[in-house]
Design a protein around this motif. Structure first.
Motif, PDB file in Angstrom:
ATOM      1  N   GLN A  51      45.658  26.007  48.885  1.00 28.02           N
ATOM      2  CA  GLN A  51      46.829  26.604  48.595  1.00 28.02           C
ATOM      3  C   GLN A  51      47.607  25.854  47.853  1.00 28.02           C
ATOM      4  N   ARG A  53      51.351  26.311  46.535  1.00 24.81           N
ATOM      5  CA  ARG A  53      52.709  27.002  46.773  1.00 24.81           C
ATOM      6  C   ARG A  53      53.898  26.442  46.123  1.00 24.81           C
ATOM      7  N   ASN A 431      52.287  41.441  46.133  1.00 22.91           N
ATOM      8  CA  ASN A 431      51.188  40.878  46.289  1.00 22.91           C
ATOM      9  C   ASN A 431      50.310  41.315  44.961  1.00 22.91           C
ATOM     10  N   THR A 433      47.302  40.173  44.079  1.00 23.12           N
ATOM     11  CA  THR A 433      45.852  40.217  44.404  1.00 23.12           C
ATOM     12  C   THR A 433      45.958  39.878  46.178  1.00 23.12           C
ATOM     13  N   MET A 435      44.864  37.140  47.024  1.00 24.49           N
ATOM     14  CA  MET A 435      45.101  35.736  47.140  1.00 24.49           C
ATOM     15  C   MET A 435      46.428  35.067  46.355  1.00 24.49           C
ATOM     16  N   VAL A 436      46.835  36.136  45.533  1.00 23.47           N
ATOM     17  CA  VAL A 436      48.045  35.556  44.658  1.00 23.47           C
ATOM     18  C   VAL A 436      49.310  36.562  45.097  1.00 23.47           C
ATOM     19  N   ASN A 437      50.281  36.020  45.585  1.00 23.10           N
ATOM     20  CA  ASN A 437      51.429  36.613  45.715  1.00 23.10           C
ATOM     21  C   ASN A 437      52.809  35.882  45.322  1.00 23.10           C
ATOM     22  N   LEU A 473      55.674  30.996  44.233  1.00 21.73           N
ATOM     23  CA  LEU A 473      54.176  31.580  43.697  1.00 21.73           C
ATOM     24  C   LEU A 473      53.511  30.955  44.750  1.00 21.73           C
ATOM     25  N   ASN A 474      52.604  31.804  45.398  1.00 18.58           N
ATOM     26  CA  ASN A 474      51.738  31.435  46.652  1.00 18.58           C
ATOM     27  C   ASN A 474      50.194  31.706  46.369  1.00 18.58           C
ATOM     28  N   ILE A 475      49.380  31.000  45.939  1.00 14.69           N
ATOM     29  CA  ILE A 475      48.019  31.195  45.640  1.00 14.69           C
ATOM     30  C   ILE A 475      47.196  30.422  46.698  1.00 14.69           C
ATOM     31  N   LYS A 476      46.383  31.400  47.305  1.00 14.58           N
ATOM     32  CA  LYS A 476      45.487  30.884  48.529  1.00 14.58           C
ATOM     33  C   LYS A 476      44.050  31.278  48.184  1.00 14.58           C
ATOM     34  N   PRO A 477      43.302  30.371  47.515  1.00 12.13           N
ATOM     35  CA  PRO A 477      41.998  30.530  47.129  1.00 12.13           C
ATOM     36  C   PRO A 477      41.016  30.603  48.097  1.00 12.13           C
TER      37      PRO A 477
END
Length: 483
Positions: A51, A53, A431, A433, A435-437, A473-477
């Motif tokens: 993550q 964020r 959202n 995607t 994984m990206v919101n 910005l929150n990215i959770k790969p």
């Protein structure tokens, strides 16, 4: 190779055939070996997620009222997490390493002799769970979870992960978990020490990094024990919670000229008990009701006797396919502001333990977060609306009316108006995607003079229209996900 071949033949029941000089090729042995390895891997699972964020915030009185002449604050904070998990036969392990920092708090190039004072790297979670029931057991789950872990139940009003804070909340604990036929039962405990000691169990409860507890309590528990039971019915679910947290006793002595106060930790603990129920039910698929009621007794961290309670109910009505609306109310008891608090007086102030205040009592975090607001208790009248414009686009609107649940002193023997202010919160979630919101929010409070009074928060010439805005910005790969 011969040992492997012999072992495989015995497993397959072909040992006698081999003694009769039946030839097994090396390629067949290798194929069977790889098949067994693949079978073993299929029963084990590795997860690797992360993550990033970032949250840029504009604060103009968020968390506490400020003076009219004060400038607004603007900064960006970042949470970076790496999560690794592994599931094997009758066990699970999970670790979450995180770094939390404000952009610019560290030098872009650090001298080797410099001591890093803003170290935000920490182990957020690190636990192992052992399954005590085997695969043929009729019980759905019986396991023991040990280590650093998040503890969250129901709507997270009194026990939650506090995900809004970049650092979150976790506990070093052991939890026995049971689940079967709609029943869930957890029993947990924790026991804290500042460090390895040759003798004694004195604990000062002062954390080394972030503040502890809610409501500005600032002190960690020495230990806790709890029991949680939940039953799912056809109409919803009903749960029961008993939570006891213990605080190390201390003595405070003032002496000398000028007077100096010395605090000495002693043996034993003051124990606080919180007991309550929570329910969640849906009526005719359109109306959802959630509610809770808790009683708090025992003694607080300073040894005062506690007699406090909380009651809450929230309704959510689905209007059409996309719109959800509903009112609700929270009541948290508090102290009488017209009376002098002494060491022997009762504490009627309900403390929502280790919950998620940001979720319930306004996005500006005035109540039961890090400040002392709420010591006279709180009545929170609110109306919430959620509109799902698209599958990936949601709008949320909340209106809160805040009122002290007990008397407020005017400082001259009388009382003040108990109404504290009205807050408006607006949030947009998008959202891009899976994984990206993105998330953006804006809050504004219309505070009253009562909120700025000495009994609540002493500020000269306060700004009674504080504001707060943020963009996240929150990215959770998922590093192991297939493309």
């Amino acid at each position: 190779m011969e040992k492997i071949k012999t072992t495989l033949l015995n497993i397959l029941g072909l040992g006698k055939i081999e003694t009769q000089k039946v030839k097994i090729s090396k390629s067949l042995i290798c194929g069977i070996t790889l098949s067994l390895i693949s079978y073993n891997n299929a029963n084990a699972q590795l997860t690797a997620t992360g993550q990033i964020r970032t949250r840029t915030e504009m604060r103009a009185g968020q968390g506490t009222l400020q003076k009219l002449s004060d400038n607004h604050a603007l900064f960006t904070s970042q949470r970076s997490r790496l999560n690794l998990g592994f599931t094997g036969y009758r066990f699970k392990v999970f670790t979450a390493l995180q770094d939390v920092r404000v952009w610019g708090q560290d030098a872009s190039s650090i001298n080797r002799t410099t001591t890093e004072a803003n170290n935000g790297v920490m182990l957020h979670e690190a636990w192992a769970e052992v399954m005590l029931n085997d695969t043929i057991s009729s019980i759905q789950n019986l396991s023991l979870k040990v280590g650093r872990q998040e503890i969250a139940y129901d709507d997270q009003k009194v026990l939650g992960g506090l995900d809004w804070l970049q650092q979150g909340r976790r506990h070093d604990a052991i939890v026995l978990k049971f689940a079967n036929k709609g029943w869930i039962a957890d029993v947990g405990a924790a026991f804290n020490q500042n460090k390895e000691l040759p003798a004694g169990t004195v604990y000062n409860g002062i954390p080394t990094a972030y503040g502890a507890g809610t409501n500005g309590i600032g002190t960690m528990y020495k230990s806790f024990q709890y029991a949680y039971i939940d039953k799912k019915f056809f109409f919803g679910d009903l749960s029961f919670l008993y939570f006891k947290d213990d605080f190390n006793k201390y003595t405070s002595v003032t002496s000398g000229v000028p007077a100096v106060t010395t605090i000495t930790s002693g043996t034993g603990v003051w124990s606080r008990n919180t007991t309550g129920i929570y329910f969640n039910t849906t009526i005719k698929r359109k109306l959802n009701l959630t509610g809770s009621a808790y009683y708090q007794g025992g003694h607080d961290k300073d040894g005062r006797s506690i007699k406090a309670n909380l009651a809450s109910i929230t309704s959510t009505l689905q209007v059409g396919r996309k719109l959800f609306v509903g009112p609700g109310v929270d009541y948290l008891s508090g102290d009488d502001g017209t009376k002098t608090v002494t060491a022997s007086s009762d504490n009627n102030r309900f403390d929502p333990l280790y919950g998620t205040p940001h979720k319930f009592w306004g996005g500006m975090d005035y109540f039961y977060a890090a400040s002392g607001f709420g010591k006279q208790g709180l009545l929170n009248y609110f109306f919430k609306a959620k509109y799902n414009m698209k599958d990936n686009l949601t709008f949320l609107l909340e209106v809160h009316g805040f009122e002290a649940a007990n008397k407020l002193s005017n400082g001259t023997g009388g009382t003040r108006d108990s109404y504290l202010g009205t807050e408006l919160d607006f949030i947009v979630k998008y959202n891009l995607t899976k994984m990206v919101n993105f998330e953006a929010g804006y809050s504004i409070m219309k505070a009253t003079n009562s909120m700025a009074s000495a009994q609540v928060k002493n500020v000269t010439t306060p700004d009674l229209s504080p504001q707060f805005a943020y963009v996240t910005l929150n990215i959770k790969p998922n590093f192991l996900a297939k493309k």
